[in-house]
Design an enzyme around this catalytic site. Sequence first.
Site, short mmCIF file in Angstrom:
data_model
loop_
_atom_site.label_atom_id
_atom_site.label_comp_id
_atom_site.label_asym_id
_atom_site.label_seq_id
_atom_site.Cartn_x
_atom_site.Cartn_y
_atom_site.Cartn_z
N HIS A 252 -8.83 35.68 35.37
CA HIS A 252 -9.19 35.83 33.97
C HIS A 252 -8.08 36.56 33.22
CE1 HIS A 252 -13.78 35.33 34.81
NE2 HIS A 252 -13.06 34.31 35.22
N GLU B 113 -8.04 39.10 31.17
CA GLU B 113 -8.03 40.56 31.24
C GLU B 113 -7.59 41.06 32.60
OE1 GLU B 113 -12.45 39.31 31.29
OE2 GLU B 113 -10.51 38.49 30.74
#
Length: 149
Positions: free
Chosen positions: A78, A80
Amino acid sequence: MQNEVLVYPDAAKQARYDRAYMKMALEWAKLSHCTRKKVGALVVKDGMIISDGYNGTPSGFPNDCEDGQGLTHWYVLHAEANAIMKVARSTNNARGATLYLTHSPCRDCSKLILQAGIKRLVYMEAYKDTSGLDLLGQGGVHIDKLPAP
């Protein structure tokens, strides 16, 4: 545990910066090779961008995020997580930083956000499972949702 409310000396100025950083996160998301969802992230600390990321496969893997049926490969990182790992490889840290995300984090990434010491999350679109936001709220992270530009 209650969230600590951050008070900015100039809320209008902070809102301008929030919109600008989110526009940058949206541009960063365009770098993703994923077809189902493109997500971008920026980590900002002390008025400086210290990291960035977008969703995609680990270094050295083919840039195909989805299989033949359109399902995301389990090993796709992902946005982040990529941004937090980039900080971990540097001499900097994310303690007290703000994370700008085009989509709210999943619960697994929320654990990384807490462990990294990020104190504020600004996101635009809610992920289908909001348990990550719940965890961040319980962990004292200040959460702001921006409308789409």
